[in-house]
Design a protein around this motif. Structure first.
Motif, PDB file in Angstrom:
ATOM      1  N   GLY A   1      -5.094   9.249  -0.602  1.00 51.13           N
ATOM      2  CA  GLY A   1      -6.260   9.385  -1.754  1.00 51.13           C
ATOM      3  C   GLY A   1      -6.909   7.919  -2.105  1.00 51.13           C
ATOM      4  N   ARG A   2      -5.972   6.761  -1.980  1.00 46.39           N
ATOM      5  CA  ARG A   2      -6.551   5.625  -2.109  1.00 46.39           C
ATOM      6  C   ARG A   2      -7.828   5.208  -1.431  1.00 46.39           C
ATOM      7  N   PHE A   3      -7.934   5.656  -0.105  1.00 44.11           N
ATOM      8  CA  PHE A   3      -8.939   5.538   0.810  1.00 44.11           C
ATOM      9  C   PHE A   3     -10.079   6.526   0.697  1.00 44.11           C
ATOM     10  N   GLN A   4      -9.853   7.528  -0.141  1.00 45.28           N
ATOM     11  CA  GLN A   4     -10.753   8.837  -0.070  1.00 45.28           C
ATOM     12  C   GLN A   4     -12.329   8.288  -0.376  1.00 45.28           C
TER      13      GLN A   4
ATOM     14  N   ALA B   1      -6.709   0.313   6.110  1.00 48.04           N
ATOM     15  CA  ALA B   1      -5.259  -0.323   5.435  1.00 48.04           C
ATOM     16  C   ALA B   1      -4.988  -1.723   6.123  1.00 48.04           C
TER      17      ALA B   1
ATOM     18  N   ASN C   1      -3.970  13.718  -0.510  1.00 46.18           N
ATOM     19  CA  ASN C   1      -2.813  13.436  -1.309  1.00 46.18           C
ATOM     20  C   ASN C   1      -1.788  12.410  -0.434  1.00 46.18           C
ATOM     21  N   ASP C   2      -0.820  11.880  -0.964  1.00 44.16           N
ATOM     22  CA  ASP C   2       0.131  11.008  -0.336  1.00 44.16           C
ATOM     23  C   ASP C   2       0.620  11.995   0.700  1.00 44.16           C
TER      24      ASP C   2
ATOM     25  N   ASN D   1       3.609   3.928  -0.796  1.00 47.07           N
ATOM     26  CA  ASN D   1       4.398   4.542  -2.060  1.00 47.07           C
ATOM     27  C   ASN D   1       5.623   4.947  -1.424  1.00 47.07           C
TER      28      ASN D   1
ATOM     29  N   ILE E   1       0.847  -1.371  -0.010  1.00 49.07           N
ATOM     30  CA  ILE E   1       0.008   0.086  -0.085  1.00 49.07           C
ATOM     31  C   ILE E   1       0.729   1.391   0.021  1.00 49.07           C
TER      32      ILE E   1
ATOM     33  N   PRO F   1      -0.768   6.548   0.842  1.00 49.72           N
ATOM     34  CA  PRO F   1      -1.710   7.055   0.091  1.00 49.72           C
ATOM     35  C   PRO F   1      -3.018   7.334   0.395  1.00 49.72           C
TER      36      PRO F   1
ATOM     37  N   GLU G   1      -7.999  -4.089   5.229  1.00 46.26           N
ATOM     38  CA  GLU G   1      -8.139  -4.638   3.984  1.00 46.26           C
ATOM     39  C   GLU G   1      -7.579  -5.947   3.671  1.00 46.26           C
TER      40      GLU G   1
END
Length: 701
Positions: free
Chosen positions: A196-199, A315, A229-230, A121, A119, A194, A318
């Motif tokens: 934004g991945r979970f927005q 996260a 954002n990240d 970056n 997950i 990240p 998941e």
């Protein structure tokens, strides 16, 4: 909430690089304690978890300034703050430390799990490096000139003068705080979470909360609207939780404090369970869907608890069927409590520190005064005169007076015994609708309206005073001893009911009342005797013949003017010092800049411009993005005036533009000049507004 089996309450972790002050108490720790004590009175399963946040750059800076280790710093302030909380009767079930081995293991476990899932970056970025100190510099280790207000002592994360959030790379003439050398930019790699991945999940989570306070929802939605954002979760530091990877790229890196601190809630609950002798019991509070999680925080911590911490838990959850963490059911964030009209400020020593306060005045008088001024949905103010008036009038004259009169008269005329068996009918004819009172109390506490709950309790004390005064047992006893006995029995039962109802706010006083009434132990022991809060209010609890302790005590000593005179004098001195600093700053500004030639002055192109649109800059609370009409040309300018002007106020104004200033990029936005403003003595900015007809685009002569 009746559909939950148990509740876990957490409180924001105070930073262990300074003492807690009354603003911290008012916004977080007292409301949490009031709520927890109320739920305990109801016999509910509730756990109160807190602790110290012991990592981060401010702690290392304090350590280096004092020539001691970071561990020495956190040891000192952890002990100091925990002692202050205990003296103020903040009833933590467990108060942990993020420097503990269990916490390090917990945070590393989360990092490892999220890294395993791929997950995170990784990003290589340029950061300042101090060659002399041989280390990368975190934002607070860099100082320089603010690009917004030209403050020459801005920090790499924020300018204290104008409030703008910055990055070190935005500073003009940056310097290292370690060596005062100009640092160089070097590449370094960091892990990023990240967000934004979970927005989408976070939007669903926030939008489903119909019981959250409006300030919490609005803060969260503002961030979501701007797009998440990240966010870096590692830093180049020596003090902190090591990145748990055996690789060269992890060398010298620790977990960013924003990532590790919120996980303290989990690690501290684990430590509590170990202390209880049931190492797995923490899972009941964190992973059982029938458990409720409530975070008490100040408004400046909202997004960490409504977006970032939930994203970390998402996260972890998941792809899991078991061992999933609950998300917060409520986040009752408070507004700020100010001090004598100004914001608490540790850096300027403009604060009342909790430990120092409790050396001079009783904890319950403070708890009461703050609860009555609880900043639930707007900023409130602590003043010494208000504290004095509430202590003397409401606590001493109303509550304390009634309790002492009731107990003294019984001791003197009825041999320290409850002289009469009160009936339900007599209890219900006191002018108090007990069922309605209980319902209102429950609603107020459950919805975190603590000021309302306390006001209900004090109205009950006023009703008790009226009853005793109007009944006049000291007169009636001469002709009707039985009637006087009934009055005193009812009054003593009112003493008991008041002790229980006010216990969440003034527990020490309530227990003193309880003891004078002849009970051993504390009000917490009510539950061990099978009594709940509702029973203690809905019916008289003291039976005929029940013996009182036989003496009484003054519950509240009145505060004299001489008691608070030194505190008021301190404020005068602090305000005088602030005014002196401000005056000095003004005088310093009157030391004009070096003389320039007329030709140099002519190089500055000052033009009248009209603001045709304005909006706030994302994640830069002090910046407005202005579109300016300058004759036939449109220019975009970023101005650090959002604290003093709303976008709507700026539209249509004439301003003075430095039209030929070199372009700059601030917060990824282009700025083509600067508008002129004047700073007042209180730091407020006033935009220069030229008046006149048909002057747009005209040059200022």
């Amino acid at each position: 909430m009746s559909h939950f089996k148990r509740t876990l309450v957490t409180t924001a972790l105070p930073y262990a690089n300074g003492p807690v002050h009354l603003g911290h108490l008012a916004g977080v720790y007292l409301p949490a304690d009031i709520y927890v004590r109320y739920k305990r009175l109801k016999g509910e399963d509730i756990l109160h978890i807190g602790g110290s946040d012991e990592h981060g750059v401010p702690i290392t800076i304090t350590a280096e300034r004092e020539g001691i280790s970071p561990q020495d710093v956190v040891d000192r302030y952890h002990r100091m703050n925990l002692d202050a909380f205990r003296k103020c009767a903040i009833s933590f079930d467990y108060y942990g430390r993020t420097s503990s081995a269990t916490h390090h293991a917990t945070a590393q476990e989360f990092f490892t799990e999220i890294e395993r899932k791929g997950i995170f970056n990784k990003k290589t970025e340029k950061l300042f490096f101090d060659r002399k100190a041989d280390r990368f510099l975190s934002d607070r280790y860099v100082t320089g000139t603010c690009p917004i207000c030209n403050n020459p002592e801005a920090n790499g994360d924020q300018c204290e003068q104008c409030g703008t959030h910055l990055s070190p790379l935005e500073l003009i003439n940056p310097k290292s705080k370690l060596s005062d050398e100009t640092p160089e930019l070097r590449d370094t790699m960091h892990w990023y979470f990240p967000l934004g991945r979970f927005q989408p999940q976070l939007e669903d989570y926030v939008n489903s909360q119909d019981e959250w306070r409006s300030n919490v929802v609005n803060y969260s939605r503002t961030w979501l609207k701007q797009g998440l954002n990240d966010r870096a979760i590692t830093r180049d530091l020596n003090w902190g939780i090591k990145v748990p990877l055996d690789s060269a790229e992890a060398e010298g890196k620790v977990l960013y404090v924003w990532f590790d601190a919120v996980l303290g809630y989990i690690s501290f609950t684990r430590e509590w369970a170990q202390e209880q002798g049931s190492p797995d019991r923490w899972k009941e509070y964190w992973q059982d869907p029938e458990s409720r999680l409530v975070h008490f925080i100040g408004k400046d911590n909202v997004v960490f608890h409504t977006l970032m911490f939930p994203a970390i838990l998402m996260a972890w959850n998941e792809g899991r069927k078991e061992g999933c963490y609950n998300l917060a059911d409520n986040v009752p964030a408070s507004e700020f409590m100010n001090f004598e009209g100004r914001k608490f400020s540790k850096s300027r020593n403009y604060a009342v520190y909790l430990r120092e306060f409790l050396e001079k005045f009783p904890a319950d008088t403070l708890r009461y005064s703050i609860a009555m001024n609880y900043p639930e949905n707007k900023d409130t103010d602590f003043s010494w005169l208000d504290f004095q008036n509430r202590t003397n009038g409401e606590l001493a004259d109303t509550l304390g007076n009634f309790i002492k009169r009731s107990i003294d008269f019984t001791n003197a005329r009825f041999d320290s015994e409850v002289p009469y068996a009160c009936t339900f009918d007599e209890w219900n004819r006191l002018g108090i609708d007990w069922q309605e009172l209980l319902s209102q109390l429950d609603l107020a506490f459950e919805q975190f309206h603590f000021r309302d709950a306390l006001s209900l309790g004090m109205e009950m004390a006023r009703a008790a005073n009226r009853f005793l005064t109007e009944a006049e047992p000291w007169k009636v006893i001469k002709s009707d001893r039985e009637e006087a006995a009934k009055t005193m029995a009812l009054s003593l039962n009112l003493c008991h009911a008041l002790a229980v109802a006010l216990y969440p706010v003034i527990p020490g006083t309530s227990n003193r009342i309880y003891a004078m009434l002849g009970f051993s132990g504390t009000i917490d022991d009510l539950l061990t005797h099978g009594h709940s809060l509702s029973e203690s209010l809905l019916r008289p609890m003291l039976e005929k013949g029940h013996r009182l302790r036989g003496d009484s005590e003054i519950l509240f000593t009145k505060i004299e003017d001489s008691d608070i005179a030194p505190e008021l004098r301190k404020i005068e001195l602090l305000v005088a010092e602030a005014e002196k600093r401000e005056s000095g700053a003004q005088q310093q500004k009157m030391e004009f800049k070096p003389v320039i030639s007329f030709d140099d002055f002519l190089k500055v192109d000052l033009r009248v411009a009209r603001v045709i649109s304005a909006e706030k800059v994302k994640k830069a609370g002090k910046l407005l993005k202005l579109q300016l009409q300058v004759g036939s040309v449109t220019k975009q300018v970023l101005a650090g005036i959002a604290k003093n002007y709303s976008p709507e106020e700026m539209v249509g104004k004439n301003v003075v533009l430095v039209a030929n200033l070199a372009d700059r990029t601030i917060r990824d936005e282009h700025s083509e000049g600067m508008i002129l403003a004047v700073e007042g003595p209180d730091g407020k900015l006033f935009v220069v507004e030229p008046a006149g007809e048909e002057i747009n685009g005209r040059q200022i002569q």
